[in-house]
Design a protein around this motif. Structure first.
Motif, PDB file in Angstrom:
ATOM      1  N   SER A  84      21.767  57.072  49.884  1.00 20.31           N
ATOM      2  CA  SER A  84      23.089  57.652  49.764  1.00 20.31           C
ATOM      3  C   SER A  84      23.338  58.857  50.681  1.00 20.31           C
ATOM      4  CB  SER A  84      23.227  57.984  48.287  1.00 20.31           C
ATOM      5  OG  SER A  84      24.111  58.945  48.020  1.00 20.31           O
ATOM      6  N   GLY A  85      22.344  59.761  50.796  1.00 23.29           N
ATOM      7  CA  GLY A  85      22.611  60.994  51.543  1.00 23.29           C
ATOM      8  C   GLY A  85      21.752  61.185  52.768  1.00 23.29           C
ATOM      9  N   SER A  86      20.974  60.177  53.157  1.00 21.39           N
ATOM     10  CA  SER A  86      19.912  60.417  54.126  1.00 21.39           C
ATOM     11  C   SER A  86      20.108  59.693  55.449  1.00 21.39           C
ATOM     12  CB  SER A  86      18.581  59.974  53.514  1.00 21.39           C
ATOM     13  OG  SER A  86      18.677  58.637  53.109  1.00 21.39           O
ATOM     14  N   GLU A 115      11.761  68.060  39.458  1.00 22.07           N
ATOM     15  CA  GLU A 115      13.029  68.599  38.962  1.00 22.07           C
ATOM     16  C   GLU A 115      13.931  69.006  40.147  1.00 22.07           C
ATOM     17  OE1 GLU A 115      12.108  71.874  36.421  1.00 22.07           O
ATOM     18  OE2 GLU A 115      14.200  72.550  36.393  1.00 22.07           O
ATOM     19  N   LEU A 116      13.331  69.601  41.156  1.00 23.71           N
ATOM     20  CA  LEU A 116      14.116  70.032  42.319  1.00 23.71           C
ATOM     21  C   LEU A 116      14.434  68.856  43.242  1.00 23.71           C
ATOM     22  CD1 LEU A 116      12.179  73.283  43.361  1.00 23.71           C
ATOM     23  CD2 LEU A 116      14.293  73.114  42.026  1.00 23.71           C
ATOM     24  N   MET A 117      13.376  68.216  43.735  1.00 22.19           N
ATOM     25  CA  MET A 117      13.583  67.274  44.827  1.00 22.19           C
ATOM     26  C   MET A 117      14.303  66.004  44.385  1.00 22.19           C
ATOM     27  SD  MET A 117      10.998  64.939  46.862  1.00 22.19           S
ATOM     28  CE  MET A 117      11.833  63.455  47.374  1.00 22.19           C
ATOM     29  N   LEU A 118      13.924  65.495  43.210  1.00 23.14           N
ATOM     30  CA  LEU A 118      14.522  64.216  42.819  1.00 23.14           C
ATOM     31  C   LEU A 118      15.909  64.383  42.216  1.00 23.14           C
ATOM     32  CD1 LEU A 118      11.209  62.535  41.926  1.00 23.14           C
ATOM     33  CD2 LEU A 118      12.808  61.829  43.715  1.00 23.14           C
ATOM     34  N   TRP A 119      16.334  65.619  42.077  1.00 23.31           N
ATOM     35  CA  TRP A 119      17.752  65.887  41.829  1.00 23.31           C
ATOM     36  C   TRP A 119      18.468  66.137  43.158  1.00 23.31           C
ATOM     37  CZ3 TRP A 119      21.221  65.838  37.842  1.00 23.31           C
ATOM     38  CH2 TRP A 119      22.464  66.397  38.115  1.00 23.31           C
ATOM     39  N   ASN A 120      17.909  67.014  43.962  1.00 22.64           N
ATOM     40  CA  ASN A 120      18.597  67.426  45.192  1.00 22.64           C
ATOM     41  C   ASN A 120      18.795  66.272  46.173  1.00 22.64           C
ATOM     42  OD1 ASN A 120      18.751  70.008  44.233  1.00 22.64           O
ATOM     43  ND2 ASN A 120      17.043  70.807  45.450  1.00 22.64           N
ATOM     44  N   ASP A 121      17.787  65.407  46.290  1.00 20.07           N
ATOM     45  CA  ASP A 121      17.856  64.328  47.285  1.00 20.07           C
ATOM     46  C   ASP A 121      19.064  63.412  47.023  1.00 20.07           C
ATOM     47  OD1 ASP A 121      17.001  62.662  49.417  1.00 20.07           O
ATOM     48  OD2 ASP A 121      15.806  61.449  48.053  1.00 20.07           O
ATOM     49  N   PRO A 122      19.191  62.801  45.828  1.00 24.26           N
ATOM     50  CA  PRO A 122      20.397  61.981  45.608  1.00 24.26           C
ATOM     51  C   PRO A 122      21.682  62.815  45.549  1.00 24.26           C
ATOM     52  CG  PRO A 122      19.030  62.043  43.620  1.00 24.26           C
ATOM     53  CD  PRO A 122      18.231  62.678  44.712  1.00 24.26           C
ATOM     54  N   ALA A 123      21.564  64.096  45.160  1.00 23.62           N
ATOM     55  CA  ALA A 123      22.778  64.937  45.107  1.00 23.62           C
ATOM     56  C   ALA A 123      23.382  65.119  46.501  1.00 23.62           C
ATOM     57  CB  ALA A 123      22.461  66.296  44.488  1.00 23.62           C
ATOM     58  N   THR A 124      22.534  65.079  47.558  1.00 26.72           N
ATOM     59  CA  THR A 124      23.117  65.193  48.908  1.00 26.72           C
ATOM     60  C   THR A 124      23.985  63.973  49.224  1.00 26.72           C
ATOM     61  OG1 THR A 124      21.294  64.142  50.123  1.00 26.72           O
ATOM     62  CG2 THR A 124      21.137  66.541  49.785  1.00 26.72           C
ATOM     63  N   GLY A 125      23.651  62.830  48.627  1.00 27.13           N
ATOM     64  CA  GLY A 125      24.470  61.628  48.841  1.00 27.13           C
ATOM     65  C   GLY A 125      25.826  61.760  48.153  1.00 27.13           C
ATOM     66  N   VAL A 126      25.802  62.307  46.937  1.00 28.67           N
ATOM     67  CA  VAL A 126      27.069  62.534  46.222  1.00 28.67           C
ATOM     68  C   VAL A 126      27.913  63.535  47.024  1.00 28.67           C
ATOM     69  CG1 VAL A 126      28.078  63.447  44.096  1.00 28.67           C
ATOM     70  CG2 VAL A 126      26.036  61.976  43.994  1.00 28.67           C
ATOM     71  N   MET A 127      27.258  64.600  47.489  1.00 30.64           N
ATOM     72  CA  MET A 127      27.943  65.620  48.296  1.00 30.64           C
ATOM     73  C   MET A 127      28.581  64.995  49.547  1.00 30.64           C
ATOM     74  SD  MET A 127      25.968  68.672  50.341  1.00 30.64           S
ATOM     75  CE  MET A 127      25.009  67.556  51.355  1.00 30.64           C
ATOM     76  N   ARG A 128      27.792  64.160  50.265  1.00 31.43           N
ATOM     77  CA  ARG A 128      28.266  63.583  51.519  1.00 31.43           C
ATOM     78  C   ARG A 128      29.496  62.688  51.285  1.00 31.43           C
ATOM     79  NH1 ARG A 128      30.239  61.734  55.319  1.00 31.43           N
ATOM     80  NH2 ARG A 128      29.386  60.737  57.174  1.00 31.43           N
ATOM     81  N   HIS A 129      29.439  61.892  50.197  1.00 31.74           N
ATOM     82  CA  HIS A 129      30.543  60.973  49.930  1.00 31.74           C
ATOM     83  C   HIS A 129      31.745  61.710  49.327  1.00 31.74           C
ATOM     84  CE1 HIS A 129      27.324  58.091  50.744  1.00 31.74           C
ATOM     85  NE2 HIS A 129      28.303  57.268  51.079  1.00 31.74           N
TER      86      HIS A 129
END
Ligand code: NAD
Length: 529
Positions: free
Chosen positions: A417-419, A489-503
Motif C-alpha cells: 500500500s505505501g511502499s 508495535e511501531l513498525m507494523l503499525w507505521n508501515d501500513p499507515a504510510t499506505g493509508v497516508m499516501r492514498h
C-alpha cells in the motif's frame, strides 16, 4: 542470514546457481563471492552494527544502535536520466550493479506461495466484480509459469475456475506440475482447449498448460474465437532482453541471439509483445475481462508499435486499490525453525484473531490444505492497518511461551500500500495524477528504518523494469522478547499507515475514512490546519 539463504534454496529460487531468485533476473546477491562475504559479515555482526549492501554486494559495516536495522540495502538504483535497461545492462556487465526485483534483492522471497495469495485475492476480486463471486464455469487465459506466474493456475482453481496457461519453457511447466500448482499439461493448443472446454461445461476447477509462445498462441486463440472469460499475462515482459522469448525462436536459439545481437533480440521481443498484447486487446473488444498483471507487457508492446496497448487496465486500479486504501497488502512470515508445525500454529492464531474476514478464513483453509512449502515453511495473507501489528504481537507471544520452536520473520512484498511508486502498476491512474511521485516509497523506507525494522531495502525497477518503479521493503524478526513487541508495535503499525497516508493524500475517501477511524494523523486533514 536464514532468509538470504532461503531465497537461494534450490526449492525456492528459479536459477539458484546464477543467484537468480525470480522475476527475470532478480538476484539475492551480486556474485557468489559477495554472497560468501555477506554470510561471513552477518555471522560476525554485533547488535549495534549495520551492514550496508549496494546492489547485492556488501560494502560496509557501521556502528549504529540496537534499534537500528541490522542490514540496509539499496538495489539497482540509477540516477533518473540514466535509468534505462541499456545503461543498467552496461553497468551490470562491468560488475557494478545487480537487479534486485522486489523480494529477491531484499531477502524475503518465499517461493510461489508469496504471490499465490495475492493472485488468489485478485482472481477473487475479478469473480466478485464480474461473475457473482466465483470463477466456476469460467475460462481464464494467461501466460508465464515462472516464479510468480506459476501461482496463476492454482489461484484460478482455488476460485473454482479453469485456467489455460501458455508457457514457452517446458521445464517451467514440469516444475509447476511437481509443485502441485498446475493440474495437467496438454500436448497442443487443440488438446488444451478440449480439456478446458469439458471442465468449463462440468463446472469443474482445472488448470492446463500448453507449451507454446504466447505471441503465437494468444493471437491464434483470438482468431479461433476461443470462449475466454478472463485474460491476463505474467511472462517476464518487463525485461525485453532476459525475460521475454520472441516468437519464432526456441529456447536455445533465443539464448544465442541474446548473446550475439542483444538489440535485434529486444526488437523481436517487442514486436512479439505487440502481437501478444494486441490479441489481449482483441479479447477485450470481444467482451472478455482483460487486465495487465504488473509485468509492463503494455509498455513494451507500445514500444513495439502497438498504439492501443493501454486499452485495458492494470490490476491495481481495476481490483486492488480499495484494499491499499485500508493499508491492506501482502503480509508474510517465515518459520526460522524450518518446522511446518510452527506455521500451523501461526495460521491458527491468525484465524482466531480475524474471525469475520471470510476471504482470509477461506484462504488460510485452502493454503494449509494445498500449498506445499518451498524452503523454509512460510505463510502469506493480506492484512491491513491495525491487523498486522496484532498478528505480530500474537506471534511474539507464541515464541515467548515456547509454542514455536524458533523465532519467525515478518516481511512483505514491495507491492504494498505505501511502499511503491510504479505508474504502470501499483500507482497507475491515481486519483490526483500523482502516479510517478517517488517520495512515498522513500518516506516509507526511512520511517521503517526509524521504527525498529530488522532490515530495510530500497529498490528501482522491480516488477515493471528500469525507469518504471521505485519501491521499498522492510522485515522484522519476532523472537519473543519485549524488544520485538516494541518494534512490532511501531513498525507494523507505521508501515501500513504510510499506505493509508499516501492514498488519503491522493484524495481517496476510503483512505481518509480509515485514517480518521484508526487515528493516522494527517496534518493537512486537521481542521485547525
Ligand atoms: P519468471 O522470469 O520467473 O517467469 C517468466 C516466465 O515467462 C518464464 O517461465 C518464461 O519461460 C515465460 N515466458 C517468457 N516469454 C514467453 C513467451 N513469449 N511466451 C510464453 N511464456 C514466456 O518471472 P515471474 O517471477 O513469474 O514474474 C513474471 C512477471 O510478473 C514479471 O514481469 C514480474 O516483474 C511480474 N510480477 C508481477 C507481480 C504481480 O503481483 N502481479 C509480482 C511480481 C512480479
Amino acid at each position: 542470514m536464514r532468509c538470504l539463504m532461503n531465497n537461494l534454496d534450490p526449492e525456492v529460487a528459479e536459477r539458484p546457481d546464477d543467484l537468480v531468485v525470480y522475476g527475470g533476473r532478480g538476484k539475492a546477491a551480486r556474485s557468489w563471492a559477495a554472497f560468501d562475504v555477506i554470510a561471513r559479515e552477518l555471522r560476525a555482526l554485533e547488535s549495534d552494527q549495520t551492514l550496508l549492501i549496494q546492489s547485492g554486494k556488501p560494502v560496509g559495516v557501521f556502528r549504529t544502535h540496537p534499534m537500528a536495522p541490522r542490514v540496509l540495502l539499496a538495489n539497482s538504483l540509477l540516477v533518473p536520466d540514466w535509468a534505462t535497461w541499456d545503461e543498467f545492462w552496461r553497468l551490470e556487465s562491468l560488475g557494478l550493479t545487480a537487479y534486485g526485483q522486489m523480494t529477491a534483492g531484499s531477502w524475503i522471497y518465499i517461493g510461489s506461495q508469496g504471490i499465490l495469495q495475492g493472485t488468489f485475492q485478485t482472481f477473487a476480486a475479478v469473480a466478485d466484480a464480474h461473475f457473482g463471486g466465483t470463477l466456476r464455469g469460467r475460462l481464464v487465459l494467461t501466460a508465464g509459469l515462472g516464479g510468480m506466474g506459476g501461482a496463476q493456475p492454482l489461484a484460478v482453481t482455488m476460485n473454482g475456475g479453469v485456467a489455460l496457461c501458455i508457457e514457452v519453457d517446458p521445464s517451467r511447466v514440469e516444475r509447476r506440475l511437481t509443485e502441485g500448482y498446475l493440474d495437467e499439461r496438454a500436448d497442443s493448443l487443440d488438446d488444451g482447449l478440449r480439456r478446458c472446454a469439458s471442465a468449463v461445461a462440468e463446472g469443474r476447477a482445472l488448470s492446463v498448460a500448453v507449451v507454446a509462445n504466447a505471441a503465437d498462441a494468444f493471437p491464434e486463440l483470438r482468431r479461433r474465437g476461443a470462449p475466454v472469460d478472463v485474460v491476463t499475462d505474467q511472462t517476464s515482459a518487463h525485461d525485453p532482453l532476459h525475460g521475454y522469448v520472441p516468437s519464432g525462436l526456441d529456447l536455445d536459439a533465443a539464448r544465442q541471439l541474446r548473446a550475439d545481437s542483444p538489440h535485434l533480440y529486444v526488437e523481436r521481443a517487442r514486436a512479439s509483445m505487440a502481437a501478444h498484447c494486441g490479441a489481449m486487446v482483441g479479447f477485450l473488444r470481444a467482451g472478455a475481462q482483460v487486465f495487465d498483471y504488473g509485468n509492463n507487457l503494455r509498455g513494451e508492446a507500445l514500444a513495439g508499435g502497438l498504439v492501443a496497448a493501454f486499452a485495458y487496465p492494470g490490476f491495481v486500479p481495476a481490483y486492488l486499490r480499495p484494499l491499499f486504501c485500508e493499508g491492506k497488502g501482502p503480509f508474510r512470515w517465515i518459520a526460522l525453525s524450518g518446522d511446518p508445525a510452527d506455521i500451523a500454529a501461526t495460521d491458527a492464531v491468525v484465524r482466531q484473531a480475524f474471525p469475520d474476514d471470510d476471504l482470509l478464513q477461506r484462504w488460510l483453509e485452502l493454503a494449509s490444505a494445498r500449498v506445499r512449502f518451498q524452503g523454509l515453511p512460510a505463510r502469506i495473507c493480506w492484512l491491513g492497518l491495525g491487523e498486522r501489528d496484532v498478528a505480530a504481537q500474537r506471534f511474539n507471544d507464541l515464541v515467548r511461551r515456547g509454542d514455536l520452536r524458533a523465532p519467525v520473520v515478518i516481511g512483505r512484498d514491495h507491492l504494498d500500500s505505501g511502499s511503491v511508486a510504479s505508474p504502470f502498476r501499483e500507482t497507475e491512474a491515481m486519483a490526483d495524477g500523482s502516479d510517478a511521485i517517488a517520495d512515498w516509497p522513500i518516506l516509507n523506507a526511512l520511517l521503517n528504518t526509524s521504527s525498529g525494522a530488522s532490515w530495510v531495502a530500497v529498490h528501482h525497477g522491480g516488477g515493471v523494469g528500469m525507469g518504471k518503479s521505485i519501491h521499498a521493503g522492510a522485515q522484522l524478526v519476532i523472537d519473543g522478547t519485549d524488544d520485538a513487541a516494541h518494534r512490532a508495535e511501531l513498525m507494523l503499525w507505521n508501515d501500513p499507515a504510510t499506505g493509508v497516508m499516501r492514498h488519503a493524500d491522493a484524495g481517496y475517501d476510503r483512505a481518509r475514512q480509515t485514517a480518521a477511524e484508526l487515528g493516522v494523523h494527517i496534518p493537512m486533514d486537521d481542521p485547525s490546519a
